[in-house]
Design a protein around this motif. Sequence first.
Motif, PDB file in Angstrom:
ATOM      1  N   LEU A 190      -0.191   4.391  -0.872  1.00  0.00           N
ATOM      2  CA  LEU A 190      -0.481   4.081   0.526  1.00  0.00           C
ATOM      3  C   LEU A 190      -1.970   4.188   0.829  1.00  0.00           C
ATOM      4  O   LEU A 190      -2.528   3.389   1.607  1.00  0.00           O
ATOM      5  CB  LEU A 190       0.323   5.019   1.433  1.00  0.00           C
ATOM      6  CG  LEU A 190       1.847   4.813   1.435  1.00  0.00           C
ATOM      7  CD1 LEU A 190       2.525   5.891   2.269  1.00  0.00           C
ATOM      8  CD2 LEU A 190       2.208   3.424   1.965  1.00  0.00           C
ATOM      9  N   HIS A 191      -2.614   5.191   0.250  1.00  0.00           N
ATOM     10  CA  HIS A 191      -4.060   5.343   0.459  1.00  0.00           C
ATOM     11  C   HIS A 191      -4.812   4.132  -0.088  1.00  0.00           C
ATOM     12  O   HIS A 191      -5.769   3.637   0.540  1.00  0.00           O
ATOM     13  CB  HIS A 191      -4.532   6.630  -0.219  1.00  0.00           C
ATOM     14  CG  HIS A 191      -6.010   6.840  -0.116  1.00  0.00           C
ATOM     15  ND1 HIS A 191      -6.643   7.192   1.062  1.00  0.00           N
ATOM     16  CD2 HIS A 191      -7.006   6.738  -1.065  1.00  0.00           C
ATOM     17  CE1 HIS A 191      -7.948   7.303   0.856  1.00  0.00           C
ATOM     18  NE2 HIS A 191      -8.198   7.039  -0.433  1.00  0.00           N
ATOM     19  N   ILE A 192      -4.398   3.617  -1.252  1.00  0.00           N
ATOM     20  CA  ILE A 192      -5.048   2.439  -1.830  1.00  0.00           C
ATOM     21  C   ILE A 192      -4.828   1.227  -0.932  1.00  0.00           C
ATOM     22  O   ILE A 192      -5.757   0.417  -0.700  1.00  0.00           O
ATOM     23  CB  ILE A 192      -4.515   2.181  -3.247  1.00  0.00           C
ATOM     24  CG1 ILE A 192      -4.967   3.303  -4.191  1.00  0.00           C
ATOM     25  CG2 ILE A 192      -4.982   0.836  -3.772  1.00  0.00           C
ATOM     26  CD1 ILE A 192      -4.384   3.206  -5.586  1.00  0.00           C
ATOM     27  N   LEU A 193      -3.617   1.066  -0.406  1.00  0.00           N
ATOM     28  CA  LEU A 193      -3.341  -0.061   0.469  1.00  0.00           C
ATOM     29  C   LEU A 193      -4.221  -0.025   1.724  1.00  0.00           C
ATOM     30  O   LEU A 193      -4.794  -1.044   2.141  1.00  0.00           O
ATOM     31  CB  LEU A 193      -1.861  -0.085   0.860  1.00  0.00           C
ATOM     32  CG  LEU A 193      -0.845  -0.308  -0.266  1.00  0.00           C
ATOM     33  CD1 LEU A 193       0.570  -0.323   0.299  1.00  0.00           C
ATOM     34  CD2 LEU A 193      -1.128  -1.597  -1.017  1.00  0.00           C
ATOM     35  N   GLU A 194      -4.321   1.138   2.345  1.00  0.00           N
ATOM     36  CA  GLU A 194      -5.139   1.251   3.548  1.00  0.00           C
ATOM     37  C   GLU A 194      -6.619   1.053   3.221  1.00  0.00           C
ATOM     38  O   GLU A 194      -7.379   0.440   3.999  1.00  0.00           O
ATOM     39  CB  GLU A 194      -4.912   2.627   4.190  1.00  0.00           C
ATOM     40  CG  GLU A 194      -3.502   2.785   4.766  1.00  0.00           C
ATOM     41  CD  GLU A 194      -3.250   4.193   5.309  1.00  0.00           C
ATOM     42  OE1 GLU A 194      -4.171   5.028   5.150  1.00  0.00           O
ATOM     43  OE2 GLU A 194      -2.163   4.425   5.867  1.00  0.00           O
ATOM     44  N   GLU A 195      -7.037   1.587   2.088  1.00  0.00           N
ATOM     45  CA  GLU A 195      -8.434   1.441   1.697  1.00  0.00           C
ATOM     46  C   GLU A 195      -8.793  -0.035   1.458  1.00  0.00           C
ATOM     47  O   GLU A 195      -9.836  -0.525   1.921  1.00  0.00           O
ATOM     48  CB  GLU A 195      -8.698   2.250   0.424  1.00  0.00           C
ATOM     49  CG  GLU A 195     -10.142   2.188  -0.037  1.00  0.00           C
ATOM     50  CD  GLU A 195     -10.343   2.933  -1.347  1.00  0.00           C
ATOM     51  OE1 GLU A 195     -11.488   3.074  -1.789  1.00  0.00           O
ATOM     52  OE2 GLU A 195      -9.318   3.380  -1.930  1.00  0.00           O
ATOM     53  N   GLN A 196      -7.911  -0.728   0.735  1.00  0.00           N
ATOM     54  CA  GLN A 196      -8.178  -2.143   0.470  1.00  0.00           C
ATOM     55  C   GLN A 196      -8.104  -2.970   1.750  1.00  0.00           C
ATOM     56  O   GLN A 196      -8.885  -3.924   1.931  1.00  0.00           O
ATOM     57  CB  GLN A 196      -7.168  -2.658  -0.565  1.00  0.00           C
ATOM     58  CG  GLN A 196      -7.331  -2.032  -1.943  1.00  0.00           C
ATOM     59  CD  GLN A 196      -8.672  -2.352  -2.564  1.00  0.00           C
ATOM     60  OE1 GLN A 196      -9.173  -3.485  -2.464  1.00  0.00           O
ATOM     61  NE2 GLN A 196      -9.300  -1.350  -3.187  1.00  0.00           N
ATOM     62  N   SER A 197      -7.209  -2.608   2.640  1.00  0.00           N
ATOM     63  CA  SER A 197      -7.126  -3.329   3.917  1.00  0.00           C
ATOM     64  C   SER A 197      -8.405  -3.153   4.718  1.00  0.00           C
ATOM     65  O   SER A 197      -8.948  -4.122   5.290  1.00  0.00           O
ATOM     66  CB  SER A 197      -5.929  -2.825   4.730  1.00  0.00           C
ATOM     67  OG  SER A 197      -4.715  -3.064   4.038  1.00  0.00           O
ATOM     68  N   ALA A 198      -8.886  -1.906   4.760  1.00  0.00           N
ATOM     69  CA  ALA A 198     -10.140  -1.658   5.478  1.00  0.00           C
ATOM     70  C   ALA A 198     -11.305  -2.416   4.832  1.00  0.00           C
ATOM     71  O   ALA A 198     -12.208  -2.931   5.522  1.00  0.00           O
ATOM     72  CB  ALA A 198     -10.426  -0.159   5.496  1.00  0.00           C
ATOM     73  N   GLY A 199     -11.300  -2.520   3.497  1.00  0.00           N
ATOM     74  CA  GLY A 199     -12.364  -3.265   2.812  1.00  0.00           C
ATOM     75  C   GLY A 199     -12.324  -4.748   3.131  1.00  0.00           C
ATOM     76  O   GLY A 199     -13.378  -5.390   3.308  1.00  0.00           O
ATOM     77  N   ILE A 200     -11.101  -5.307   3.179  1.00  0.00           N
ATOM     78  CA  ILE A 200     -10.970  -6.734   3.500  1.00  0.00           C
ATOM     79  C   ILE A 200     -11.480  -7.004   4.909  1.00  0.00           C
ATOM     80  O   ILE A 200     -12.194  -7.992   5.173  1.00  0.00           O
ATOM     81  CB  ILE A 200      -9.513  -7.176   3.342  1.00  0.00           C
ATOM     82  CG1 ILE A 200      -9.099  -7.116   1.870  1.00  0.00           C
ATOM     83  CG2 ILE A 200      -9.311  -8.582   3.880  1.00  0.00           C
ATOM     84  CD1 ILE A 200      -7.622  -7.376   1.650  1.00  0.00           C
ATOM     85  N   VAL A 201     -11.110  -6.123   5.886  1.00  0.00           N
ATOM     86  CA  VAL A 201     -11.572  -6.292   7.272  1.00  0.00           C
ATOM     87  C   VAL A 201     -13.094  -6.178   7.347  1.00  0.00           C
ATOM     88  O   VAL A 201     -13.764  -6.937   8.060  1.00  0.00           O
ATOM     89  CB  VAL A 201     -10.883  -5.263   8.174  1.00  0.00           C
ATOM     90  CG1 VAL A 201     -11.485  -5.316   9.586  1.00  0.00           C
ATOM     91  CG2 VAL A 201      -9.385  -5.543   8.233  1.00  0.00           C
ATOM     92  N   ALA A 202     -13.648  -5.238   6.597  1.00  0.00           N
ATOM     93  CA  ALA A 202     -15.095  -5.070   6.605  1.00  0.00           C
ATOM     94  C   ALA A 202     -15.796  -6.309   6.048  1.00  0.00           C
ATOM     95  O   ALA A 202     -16.819  -6.761   6.593  1.00  0.00           O
ATOM     96  CB  ALA A 202     -15.475  -3.837   5.791  1.00  0.00           C
ATOM     97  N   GLU A 203     -15.288  -6.876   4.968  1.00  0.00           N
ATOM     98  CA  GLU A 203     -15.872  -8.070   4.396  1.00  0.00           C
ATOM     99  C   GLU A 203     -15.794  -9.245   5.379  1.00  0.00           C
ATOM    100  O   GLU A 203     -16.727 -10.041   5.524  1.00  0.00           O
ATOM    101  CB  GLU A 203     -15.183  -8.443   3.097  1.00  0.00           C
ATOM    102  CG  GLU A 203     -15.470  -7.474   1.958  1.00  0.00           C
ATOM    103  CD  GLU A 203     -14.708  -7.849   0.673  1.00  0.00           C
ATOM    104  OE1 GLU A 203     -13.941  -8.870   0.743  1.00  0.00           O
ATOM    105  OE2 GLU A 203     -14.862  -7.147  -0.327  1.00  0.00           O
ATOM    106  N   GLN A 204     -14.639  -9.357   6.050  1.00  0.00           N
ATOM    107  CA  GLN A 204     -14.476 -10.448   7.020  1.00  0.00           C
ATOM    108  C   GLN A 204     -15.429 -10.262   8.186  1.00  0.00           C
ATOM    109  O   GLN A 204     -16.012 -11.250   8.703  1.00  0.00           O
ATOM    110  CB  GLN A 204     -13.026 -10.476   7.519  1.00  0.00           C
ATOM    111  CG  GLN A 204     -12.716 -11.619   8.449  1.00  0.00           C
ATOM    112  CD  GLN A 204     -12.738 -12.952   7.723  1.00  0.00           C
ATOM    113  OE1 GLN A 204     -12.702 -13.014   6.475  1.00  0.00           O
ATOM    114  NE2 GLN A 204     -12.883 -14.053   8.472  1.00  0.00           N
ATOM    115  N   THR A 205     -15.645  -9.034   8.603  1.00  0.00           N
ATOM    116  CA  THR A 205     -16.549  -8.780   9.722  1.00  0.00           C
ATOM    117  C   THR A 205     -17.980  -9.135   9.329  1.00  0.00           C
ATOM    118  O   THR A 205     -18.733  -9.732  10.122  1.00  0.00           O
ATOM    119  CB  THR A 205     -16.462  -7.313  10.151  1.00  0.00           C
ATOM    120  OG1 THR A 205     -15.105  -7.010  10.506  1.00  0.00           O
ATOM    121  CG2 THR A 205     -17.338  -7.027  11.355  1.00  0.00           C
TER     122      THR A 205
END
Length: 456
Positions: free
Chosen positions: A439-454
């Motif tokens: 779950l931590h990896i999923l949230e971390e990768q999700s936050a990374g994807i949002v950051a890249e999109q931003t």
Amino acid sequence: MNRSILQSMLLGLALLLPISGAVQAEDAASLDELLTLIKNARLSESGEQSEREAAFRRARTERAELLKQAKSELAAEERRSETLEKTFAENEIKVAALREQLQTRLGSLREMFGHLTAAAGDTRTTLNNSLVSAQYPGRTDFLDEMIERMSGNTRLPSLDDIERLWYEINREMIEGGRVVSFPATVVTAEGERVQQQVVRVGLFNLLSDGAYLHYPPGTEMITELPRQPGRDYRKAAQTLQAAKEGFTRTGIDPTGPSGGTLLSALMDSPGWLERWHQGGWIGYLITALGVIALLLAGWRFAVLSTISRRVTAQLNNPSADLNNPLGRVLRVGEDHRGADAESLELKLHEQVLKERPAIESGLGLLKIIAMVAPLMGLLGTVTGMIVTFQAITLFGTGDPKTMAGGISAALVTTVLGLCVAIPTVLLHALINSPAQRVLHILEEQSAGIVAEQTEA
């Protein structure tokens, strides 16, 4: 007229005669014959009465003679009784004088013979309870006779008796340090009598064919213990019986002489399976919960290990693979690459929430089992204590073993509850760790994807 009256009187007189005369009267043809028959009957009856009177007189004479003879015998026995009483009184005086003479002549030896009697009694008790008597039966017969003689104050022990007593004491001491084998009849646990070679380990134990034996005092019978110790002890007993010389490790009972009171007590104590059955239906339910927790933990550990391995592989793979949660989250990010940051974040968060139930499946049930198991154990303990106190109310506290057994059985459920709860808590922690990592990896990768999109 007179003739008819006479006939009537004769007939009436004939009716008063005995039956035999009446029968004969029926055969009479005329009145003259009837008179003759009546006369003969009276004469016959007079003769019989005379004979009866003579028999009665003879019997009375015999009874008188017997009475006279009985009185004579009674008088003779009374005189004999007086003579015997006089002789008995004289003998009592003689016995008292002889006892006084014996005590005077004994002098200081009286104390020695008293100690000898006490030693003989102690030796008899020791020999009756000794395992050596299983090999040498009948050793105490002469001691019984010796103690009976000495207790009567009429005879003294002979030198042979004293020497034999000394011999038995020394033999008991010497045999207590020996390990010997001898043939004997053994009563098996099934009740059969079998001739076997028995190994006696000093004064401690009897062994035969890998089984521990018992020699109850006073029975002169070697019996096999119904419950035997562990396999290692039985194997060691077989090794000892087969050994010819040297030293052999074998388990023995140090409580000794009666054939192993400590060993018997240990054998009577319930095993783990019997303890488990003492828990009753509550114990069975707790065990069922433990089995469910163990199976569930094994299944979830295997599933999470596979998921964790695939997620780790996905981290090193730039393309999204839908066979793992991280790949599915990455695919959502790829599908919504042109969306604004807020919408993308919501889509990714939604996908993570979809993956979470499958990852955390079973963890809640493990936590519930870890909480419920000790509570059920406490319920079983309280129920068992209620039953125990009811038994105390009915039967009192005269037997501590009964109370201890009831309390012990009541505490079994508490032990079962703790034995299920503690491993379940550990398994929950062990399984929760890889789940939280995924779950931590999923949230971390999700936050990374949002950051890249931003940033884009």
